[in-house]
Write an enzyme that holds these catalytic residues in place. Structure first.
Site, PDB file in Angstrom:
ATOM      1  N   ALA A  62      30.564  29.399  57.675  1.00  0.00           N
ATOM      2  CA  ALA A  62      30.370  28.364  58.696  1.00  0.00           C
ATOM      3  C   ALA A  62      29.544  28.816  59.892  1.00  0.00           C
ATOM      4  CB  ALA A  62      31.724  27.804  59.145  1.00  0.00           C
ATOM      5  N   GLY A  63      28.489  29.583  59.622  1.00  0.00           N
ATOM      6  CA  GLY A  63      27.607  30.010  60.711  1.00  0.00           C
ATOM      7  C   GLY A  63      26.944  28.826  61.400  1.00  0.00           C
ATOM      8  N   GLY A  64      26.503  27.848  60.615  1.00  0.00           N
ATOM      9  CA  GLY A  64      25.864  26.658  61.188  1.00  0.00           C
ATOM     10  C   GLY A  64      26.842  25.880  62.058  1.00  0.00           C
ATOM     11  N   SER A  65      28.085  25.785  61.609  1.00  0.00           N
ATOM     12  CA  SER A  65      29.118  25.080  62.397  1.00  0.00           C
ATOM     13  C   SER A  65      29.431  25.860  63.672  1.00  0.00           C
ATOM     14  CB  SER A  65      30.400  24.918  61.573  1.00  0.00           C
ATOM     15  OG  SER A  65      30.109  24.224  60.387  1.00  0.00           O
ATOM     16  N   LYS A  87      34.085  32.134  60.200  1.00  0.00           N
ATOM     17  CA  LYS A  87      35.428  31.926  59.629  1.00  0.00           C
ATOM     18  C   LYS A  87      35.491  32.452  58.199  1.00  0.00           C
ATOM     19  CE  LYS A  87      34.536  28.178  56.729  1.00  0.00           C
ATOM     20  NZ  LYS A  87      34.553  28.213  55.273  1.00  0.00           N
ATOM     21  N   ALA A  96      26.876  31.341  53.251  1.00  0.00           N
ATOM     22  CA  ALA A  96      27.894  32.347  52.934  1.00  0.00           C
ATOM     23  C   ALA A  96      29.285  31.746  52.790  1.00  0.00           C
ATOM     24  CB  ALA A  96      27.916  33.407  54.029  1.00  0.00           C
ATOM     25  N   GLY A  97      29.478  30.497  53.239  1.00  0.00           N
ATOM     26  CA  GLY A  97      30.830  29.939  53.302  1.00  0.00           C
ATOM     27  C   GLY A  97      31.576  30.440  54.520  1.00  0.00           C
ATOM     28  N   ASP A 113      33.206  21.444  59.497  1.00  0.00           N
ATOM     29  CA  ASP A 113      33.837  22.679  59.977  1.00  0.00           C
ATOM     30  C   ASP A 113      33.689  22.877  61.488  1.00  0.00           C
ATOM     31  OD1 ASP A 113      34.634  23.360  57.454  1.00  0.00           O
ATOM     32  OD2 ASP A 113      32.943  24.710  57.067  1.00  0.00           O
ATOM     33  N   PRO A 143      25.994  35.648  58.141  1.00  0.00           N
ATOM     34  CA  PRO A 143      25.103  35.366  57.016  1.00  0.00           C
ATOM     35  C   PRO A 143      25.033  33.865  56.710  1.00  0.00           C
ATOM     36  CG  PRO A 143      26.977  36.736  56.325  1.00  0.00           C
ATOM     37  CD  PRO A 143      27.088  36.553  57.790  1.00  0.00           C
ATOM     38  N   VAL A 144      23.869  33.453  56.191  1.00  0.00           N
ATOM     39  CA  VAL A 144      23.607  32.031  55.915  1.00  0.00           C
ATOM     40  C   VAL A 144      23.980  31.712  54.464  1.00  0.00           C
ATOM     41  CG1 VAL A 144      21.763  30.286  55.863  1.00  0.00           C
ATOM     42  CG2 VAL A 144      21.775  32.039  57.641  1.00  0.00           C
TER      43      VAL A 144
HETATM   44  P1  ATP Z   1      30.050  26.329  55.414  1.00  0.00           P
HETATM   45  O1  ATP Z   1      31.169  27.273  55.205  1.00  0.00           O
HETATM   46  O2  ATP Z   1      30.251  25.415  56.619  1.00  0.00           O
HETATM   47  O3  ATP Z   1      29.641  25.585  54.186  1.00  0.00           O
HETATM   48  P2  ATP Z   1      27.793  28.054  55.032  1.00  0.00           P
HETATM   49  O4  ATP Z   1      27.941  29.474  55.495  1.00  0.00           O
HETATM   50  O5  ATP Z   1      27.947  27.823  53.579  1.00  0.00           O
HETATM   51  O6  ATP Z   1      28.813  27.202  55.879  1.00  0.00           O
HETATM   52  P3  ATP Z   1      25.594  27.735  56.770  1.00  0.00           P
HETATM   53  O7  ATP Z   1      24.979  29.077  56.701  1.00  0.00           O
HETATM   54  O8  ATP Z   1      26.405  27.401  57.957  1.00  0.00           O
HETATM   55  O9  ATP Z   1      26.418  27.485  55.443  1.00  0.00           O
HETATM   56  O10 ATP Z   1      24.452  26.621  56.612  1.00  0.00           O
HETATM   57  C1  ATP Z   1      23.769  26.468  55.385  1.00  0.00           C
HETATM   58  C2  ATP Z   1      22.541  25.558  55.462  1.00  0.00           C
HETATM   59  O11 ATP Z   1      22.498  24.750  56.633  1.00  0.00           O
HETATM   60  C3  ATP Z   1      21.273  26.387  55.466  1.00  0.00           C
HETATM   61  O12 ATP Z   1      20.601  26.098  54.268  1.00  0.00           O
HETATM   62  C4  ATP Z   1      20.477  25.984  56.681  1.00  0.00           C
HETATM   63  O13 ATP Z   1      19.129  25.683  56.397  1.00  0.00           O
HETATM   64  C5  ATP Z   1      21.196  24.775  57.255  1.00  0.00           C
HETATM   65  N1  ATP Z   1      21.388  24.966  58.709  1.00  0.00           N
HETATM   66  C6  ATP Z   1      21.179  24.054  59.667  1.00  0.00           C
HETATM   67  N2  ATP Z   1      21.445  24.555  60.880  1.00  0.00           N
HETATM   68  C7  ATP Z   1      21.840  25.824  60.709  1.00  0.00           C
HETATM   69  C8  ATP Z   1      22.227  26.848  61.594  1.00  0.00           C
HETATM   70  N3  ATP Z   1      22.269  26.690  62.925  1.00  0.00           N
HETATM   71  N4  ATP Z   1      22.577  28.030  61.048  1.00  0.00           N
HETATM   72  C9  ATP Z   1      22.573  28.206  59.701  1.00  0.00           C
HETATM   73  N5  ATP Z   1      22.186  27.280  58.831  1.00  0.00           N
HETATM   74  C10 ATP Z   1      21.820  26.085  59.313  1.00  0.00           C
END
Ligand code: ATP
Length: 303
Positions: free
Chosen positions: A101-104, A13, A98-99, A137, A95-96
């Site tokens: 929501a890859g984990g979500s 997203k 990143a904002g 998310d 990307p992790v």
């Molecule tokens: P959001 O916008 O929801 O804040 P984000 O992009 O900032 O998402 P993600 O990459 O979804 O953050 O997740 C960040 C942290 O969550 C990482 O430090 C990771 O170790 C932990 N995490 C747990 N499960 C996952 C997963 N399936 N994929 C990515 N990160 C995960």
């Protein structure tokens, strides 16, 4: 129908707007946002198993019980009472930190995948209720499309599809921790408060310029993502109608009304950044795209 294995796509997203509108008694932040799914997908394969395993080929994200995919599988089995298991493989493309929501997306993908794999027939609202306990998310990752999202991410209003456009998304080399960004917001606040209501109305009117005029992210100044201003300048210089950080960062995106200009901007940005994505709005949430049917062995009959 039940399956032996299923393949699921779960979109990332972007926040077309993000405002912090208050603090709740439990310390959580009340948000007002417009979220948009994009065609950058996590690809998950779920296969029936008697145990529970997770593999993330090529990713540094740990495959332990803190992983949102494992949390989602455990929550699904607890809710349904099914005595079953699953082997999960996730090709992480989002990307992790990143904002985006890859984990979500991974949690949503597991919920949707297990629902199909075991023919559990849970409704979208049941999946959202299970998902909300895993991450704020996750309900949006299930719904997808274009949504106004309020509360802590739990009040979702589906909007018509956003006006036709292209996104150039740039992920700098250093990510952002979401809790840290909110802690810093409490200290420094934000000079930016986008008008999410105005943006919703622009989307309803299919008005891309109006959508862009109401864009903004209240977490941009406190995220600690130092490269945001430079990336925004580059995107703007290459013709973005609007640019901003997504979520709590660190990814930054530009909105373009033409494919050619967006592709040119992406090519330019790739000279300086390794992770650059040219994306379009996507209209759905996590979805099963392929299933291998379960073939039950015929029971031998006596005589
Ligand atoms: P959001 O916008 O929801 O804040 P984000 O992009 O900032 O998402 P993600 O990459 O979804 O953050 O997740 C960040 C942290 O969550 C990482 O430090 C990771 O170790 C932990 N995490 C747990 N499960 C996952 C997963 N399936 N994929 C990515 N990160 C995960």
């Amino acid at each position: 129908m039940q399956y032996k294995s299923v393949t699921v796509l779960a979109p990332a997203k972007l926040n077309l707007s993000l405002d912090v509108v208050g603090t709740l008694p439990n310390g959580y932040h009340a948000l007002d946002m417009v979220m948009q799914s994009i065609d950058l997908f996590e690809k998950l394969t779920l296969t029936r198993s008697e145990g529970l395993t997770l593999t993330l080929p090529g990713s540094f994200v740990p495959a332990n019980d803190k992983n949102t995919a494992i949390k989602a599988a455990l929550a699904f089995f607890q809710y349904t009472g099914l005595l079953a298991g699953v082997d999960i493989t996730i090709q992480k493309r989002v990307p992790v930190r990143a904002g985006m929501a890859g984990g979500s997306a991974d949690a949503a993908g597991v919920l949707v995948g297990l629902n199909a794999l075991y023919g559990a027939k849970l409704s979208m609202s049941e999946l959202c209720a299970i998902g909300a306990a895993i991450g704020a998310d996750v309900p949006f990752a299930l719904m997808g499309g274009t949504c106004r999202v309020q509360g802590v991410g739990d009040f979702l209003k589906a909007l018509p599809p956003c006006p036709d456009c292209w996104f150039v998304v740039v992920m700098p080399s250093v990510g952002v921790s979401t809790p840290e960004a909110f802690k810093q917001y409490d200290v420094v606040g934000s000079p930016v408060h986008p008008d999410c209501e105005q943006q919703e109305q622009a989307i309803r009117a299919d008005d891309l310029r109006g959508l862009c005029a109401a864009a903004g992210n209240a977490l941009e100044h406190c995220s600690g993502a130092v490269e945001t201003p430079v990336i925004r300048q580059l995107l703007d210089a290459h013709g973005a109608i609007a640019s901003q950080m997504t979520g709590s960062g660190a990814a930054v995106f530009g909105l373009f009304d033409g494919e050619e200009q967006a592709a040119q901007a992406a090519a330019e940005l790739r000279q300086r950044y390794r992770q650059v994505y040219l994306c379009r709005p996507d209209r759905g949430g996590a979805r099963v795209v392929h299933g291998r049917p379960l073939v039950r062995k015929k029971q031998k009959t006596a005589g």
